[in-house]
Design a protein around this motif. Structure first.
Motif, PDB file in Angstrom:
ATOM      1  N   ILE A   1      58.841  15.796   5.883  1.00  0.00           N
ATOM      2  CA  ILE A   1      57.640  16.182   6.653  1.00  0.00           C
ATOM      3  C   ILE A   1      57.892  17.500   7.387  1.00  0.00           C
ATOM      4  CG2 ILE A   1      56.225  15.550   8.658  1.00  0.00           C
ATOM      5  CD1 ILE A   1      56.504  12.604   7.725  1.00  0.00           C
TER       6      ILE A   1
ATOM      7  N   GLY B   1      57.959  20.400   4.995  1.00  0.00           N
ATOM      8  CA  GLY B   1      56.613  20.748   4.543  1.00  0.00           C
ATOM      9  C   GLY B   1      55.883  21.603   5.560  1.00  0.00           C
TER      10      GLY B   1
ATOM     11  N   GLY C   1      52.788  10.008   2.551  1.00  0.00           N
ATOM     12  CA  GLY C   1      52.818  11.057   1.532  1.00  0.00           C
ATOM     13  C   GLY C   1      54.139  11.139   0.799  1.00  0.00           C
TER      14      GLY C   1
ATOM     15  N   THR D   1      57.654  13.827  -2.351  1.00  0.00           N
ATOM     16  CA  THR D   1      56.236  13.904  -1.992  1.00  0.00           C
ATOM     17  C   THR D   1      55.370  13.402  -3.138  1.00  0.00           C
ATOM     18  OG1 THR D   1      56.394  16.226  -2.646  1.00  0.00           O
ATOM     19  CG2 THR D   1      56.431  15.768  -0.317  1.00  0.00           C
TER      20      THR D   1
ATOM     21  N   THR E   1      62.387  10.920   5.025  1.00  0.00           N
ATOM     22  CA  THR E   1      60.947  11.174   5.173  1.00  0.00           C
ATOM     23  C   THR E   1      60.692  12.161   6.303  1.00  0.00           C
ATOM     24  OG1 THR E   1      60.417   8.983   4.310  1.00  0.00           O
ATOM     25  CG2 THR E   1      58.727  10.069   5.637  1.00  0.00           C
TER      26      THR E   1
ATOM     27  N   ASN F   1      56.511  20.769  -3.972  1.00  0.00           N
ATOM     28  CA  ASN F   1      56.919  19.407  -3.658  1.00  0.00           C
ATOM     29  C   ASN F   1      58.340  19.416  -3.138  1.00  0.00           C
ATOM     30  OD1 ASN F   1      58.044  19.573  -6.464  1.00  0.00           O
ATOM     31  ND2 ASN F   1      55.875  19.226  -6.961  1.00  0.00           N
TER      32      ASN F   1
ATOM     33  N   LEU G   1      51.823  16.463   5.756  1.00  0.00           N
ATOM     34  CA  LEU G   1      52.374  15.212   5.243  1.00  0.00           C
ATOM     35  C   LEU G   1      52.503  14.176   6.358  1.00  0.00           C
ATOM     36  CD1 LEU G   1      55.297  16.602   3.041  1.00  0.00           C
ATOM     37  CD2 LEU G   1      53.245  15.422   2.199  1.00  0.00           C
TER      38      LEU G   1
ATOM     39  N   LYS H   1      51.180  19.957   1.503  1.00  0.00           N
ATOM     40  CA  LYS H   1      52.534  19.723   1.994  1.00  0.00           C
ATOM     41  C   LYS H   1      52.710  20.116   3.470  1.00  0.00           C
ATOM     42  CE  LYS H   1      53.244  18.267  -2.085  1.00  0.00           C
ATOM     43  NZ  LYS H   1      51.925  18.623  -2.636  1.00  0.00           N
TER      44      LYS H   1
END
Lengths: 203, 203, 203, 203
Positions: free
Chosen positions: A12, A15, A56, A43, A8, A30, A52, A49
């Motif tokens: 992030i 993004g 998300g 995502t 994750t 994505n 995030l 994006k």
């Protein structure tokens, strides 16, 4: 392969970088990572994006189905999972949406030829710039299973599959063993496509 | 709909993002949010939208008049309020001023056709990229009530009004249910207009 | 007019913004502010304008001479002081060096016509976009007093002097009552010049 | 000349700036500094130059060999060391990889002419813009010793060697007495190349 928390954080950060580079405008793009247990962190549908948070990012199985009731994966989750099913070495997938990708994919046919770029070395098996590759371009299709079948048919006919392809008027998919490798391959392809756009504009 | 403090924070953050994207040069652009009490929070006349503070945001009624004596709304407040009066679902309005918007609106006629872009899905009612829209372009006019009347006449003749339009040589107006939706629609339109500019330059 | 400390802070912040916008590459550009005592705070010769500290700002008289022995003003200090001598209302001067300024000034003759831009309102005395101005372009000259004499001769022949001019292949000078106004005028002109460059490339 | 710690900090900061400017996409580019003891600190092979840490910098001798067993210099280390051997005044070398460099070097022959740019003053010995230089362009070659021999042959035939050259389809090398000077020269050349690209696109 990472656990969910690490994946994750990587999603992030990716993004935010893609947003700074202008490759995930509006709700486009994505990002996913294959987890240690074989499932995929990806995502959520909608949302920007570049902004995030952990909420998300959701988990899906390799068939694209959400692991938690109520989570709504984007339709394009099917393309991410198609890559993970076909390439066991793929650990991260990026889908971006840049101006050069959009403009060139709408102008060209079934592929774009990239030749004599030093950055071709970002692709596996190409140790020299004195090479050429044909990056596939597929017609965009809102029917994702049908689109994924077209992609797989193309892969089946190739000796060495490049870790990326374009969707006409839509965007690019690139993958790597992990997020840093996927990001570097995306940067390499986007750089070459910007060059291709410039070259076509010179007299 | 938010209270003033929340709306002001959203306006300040939006101004910083638009500045980073190069869409509010000099004193160009303005930003507004509809408040819970039915009035509107909007950026004050003049000033750079990338360096807003709370003092840079004032409150006006739906007729565009300031709610506090001495506050001076920009002339374009009338266009924001025209949107809020006509579309009850509109919660935030963005007016930006980018190079593609300026160049294309000066070159084209009464609209610009956007077709086969994945990002068309950012507009309401378009669930697929296989669509086309005609985004209106109006001649610039320093007489805002007269300009607003022209805009409303165009809306009156359309079955489904797109949440945006261009002013020739001046900028773009985009709205949404809230600030995130307005921002995403603005990014989607700006992206497609950058593509349109690139396409026209290719041989 | 500010004291030295306030002027220095404004100069450092302006340098960082101009760097982010790509308008002060290498050692290009310089920035000045008129002080309360009638002298001028200006960036020292050489050095990158994106990485200024207080030591990078020196004081000169209106004749361009340094007020502290050993300080070395850049040759272009003479152009800043020429502006302050001629226009008592000028409080800040920016000299930037962008790609559109360089390319257009090398291609064009004695001026560039800017017409029907909303941002023309950034200039004094132009309350509407339905106006046109001719921004002067001077040939570059390493002999600054000679160049300044050419600039002054042009000013002498004009009814209303625009607060800016271009040096061919070199850069742009813009001024305002204070730093925020000078920055906004620079952003307005740079925006219009980017549009002019784009327009010339469209078929 | 700095010690390793200071050189490493300068290399990390330079990598972040080059990344922000888009000149080190993917794993492209490398950065080095000559140390006080005559050896060279240089970025390790592979890795993104925008995300360097101290571990990303290794030490090599002037022959390009690593000083610590197991460290793997990039092949291009040979080009950096060739510069340090030939020019005792060189204290920092930057290798970048921008779109204008790539596109122009693929289009042009053995050099690119830069003329009448104010930023030519960034080169040593050019006190005026009224000058012209021919920046060499060499064919890319994965055999670095062979490429370095070609570079040295060209240097041997020139009266005054410019502190930079291009590799076709690959990138640019620029050097200076220290990192700030190398960075300013790189910014100056990249600016002029962006202008050259724009000029060629104008009708």
């Amino acid at each position: 392969m990472p656990e969910l928390a690490e994946a994750t954080a990587a999603i992030i950060a990716a993004g935010q970088r893609l947003d700074r580079l202008g490759w995930v405008p509006a709700t486009a793009g994505n990002i996913s990572v294959r987890l240690r247990d074989g499932t995929v962190a990806i995502t959520r549908s909608g949302g920007h994006k570049g902004f995030l948070d952990a909420d998300g990012v959701i988990r899906v199985g390799l068939d694209g189905g959400p692991l938690r009731e109520g989570d709504r994966p984007s339709a394009e989750t099917g393309l991410h999972c198609g890559i993970y099913r076909r390439f066991p070495e793929a650990g991260a997938v990026l889908h971006g949406h840049s101006v050069p990708v959009t403009v060139l994919s709408r102008r060209l046919g079934g592929s774009i030829r990239l030749e004599s770029y030093e950055l071709l070395k970002a692709f596996p098996g190409l140790a020299t710039h004195a090479a050429a590759v044909e990056l596939p371009i597929f017609d965009n299709d809102q029917d994702i299973p049908r689109l994924q079948a077209v992609v797989e048919a193309r892969w089946a006919g190739e000796d060495a599959v490049l870790p990326g392809y374009l969707l006409r008027g839509h965007g690019i998919y690139v993958w790597g063993a992990d997020m840093p490798q996927a990001l570097m391959r995306l940067e390499a392809v986007e750089f070459m496509l910007r060059c291709e756009l410039e070259v076509r504009r010179l007299p």
